[in-house]
Design an enzyme around this catalytic site. Sequence first.
Site, short mmCIF file in Angstrom:
data_model
loop_
_atom_site.label_atom_id
_atom_site.label_comp_id
_atom_site.label_asym_id
_atom_site.label_seq_id
_atom_site.Cartn_x
_atom_site.Cartn_y
_atom_site.Cartn_z
N ASP A 81 0.84 -1.21 0.00
CA ASP A 81 0.00 0.00 0.00
C ASP A 81 0.87 1.25 0.00
OD1 ASP A 81 0.96 -0.22 2.58
OD2 ASP A 81 -0.98 -0.56 3.51
N ASN A 144 -7.66 -2.19 13.74
CA ASN A 144 -9.07 -2.34 13.32
C ASN A 144 -9.26 -3.56 12.42
OD1 ASN A 144 -7.84 -1.56 10.97
ND2 ASN A 144 -9.22 0.14 10.52
N HIS A 146 -7.49 -4.23 9.67
CA HIS A 146 -7.15 -4.04 8.25
C HIS A 146 -5.88 -4.81 7.90
CE1 HIS A 146 -4.46 -0.14 8.75
NE2 HIS A 146 -3.79 -1.24 9.03
N GLU A 151 -9.49 -1.51 4.68
CA GLU A 151 -10.14 -1.15 5.93
C GLU A 151 -11.43 -1.97 6.09
OE1 GLU A 151 -8.33 0.52 7.73
OE2 GLU A 151 -7.47 2.30 6.79
P1 PGA Z 1 1.94 -1.73 12.66
O1 PGA Z 1 0.80 -1.56 11.59
O2 PGA Z 1 2.87 -2.77 12.10
O3 PGA Z 1 2.60 -0.39 12.73
O4 PGA Z 1 1.29 -2.17 13.93
C1 PGA Z 1 0.18 -2.71 11.11
C2 PGA Z 1 -0.84 -2.32 10.09
O5 PGA Z 1 -1.48 -1.27 10.25
O6 PGA Z 1 -1.04 -3.08 9.14
#
Ligand code: PGA
Length: 249
Positions: A81, A144, A146, A151
Amino acid sequence: MARVIGNTARRFPVRVMEIADAAQAVVDEIESLARASLREQRRLVVGLPTGRTPLALYAEWAHRVGSGQDALRRIVTFNLDEFLDIAPDHPASCRSYMRTHLLERISLASDAAAFPEAGRCEAYEAAIGAAGGIDLQIVGIGRNGHVGFNEPGSARDSRTREVALALTTREDAAAAFGGLDRVPLRGVTMGIATILAAKRIRVLAFGAAKAAIVHRAVHSRASAALPVSWLRDHPDVQLIVDRDAARDL
Ligand code: PGA
């Protein structure tokens, strides 16, 4: 062997290990797949995430390349992404993150590392296809649920597309951007179907802050409300967690 945990029809094989051991295990797998690909006169295609979760993995990867493991730099990468509406070289972009934490450290040629871009979603899918598909996809889990910027609400058949970012995603990026009001409202992400098309998927989650979402990922019914749950459908997926993230399993 991965333990299988879960009370739903499709289950996540779960491996519980220290973060350093998880980094070793995933880089071991990448290295052995990369060597096998080179024997077949091709390059391993790896899908990569940003965030805090893969930092130990990228440090281990760079360390091994530095000590001569050349196969680990003879690869092709596709990132999951990217934020939209910022310059590609913005310090908080996924591209900048990848350059700093992996690509420059393994001297990967810039034409071997691809990122999704605004207005070029179909081209990104086509580029993945032209590379032979993703051999190994690594993803983290947002709090959340995702994966990438898929999302809650993301359909199982979603492909690379531009999306609105969830507030929790923007809050989690606020420090990197210097404040929530500076975090883009939109991103571009591989879709769930793009991720599911990879030959292997390794889902990583570390730390107590991920315990609740890891519990839901394993035990909730698969649905668009919890995008990571779609990945349980994959025939070669593993959820790799440390003891803190596995606390509620
Ligand atoms: P993080 O993010 O590795 O910083 O916890 C994970 C994500 O949002 O996919």
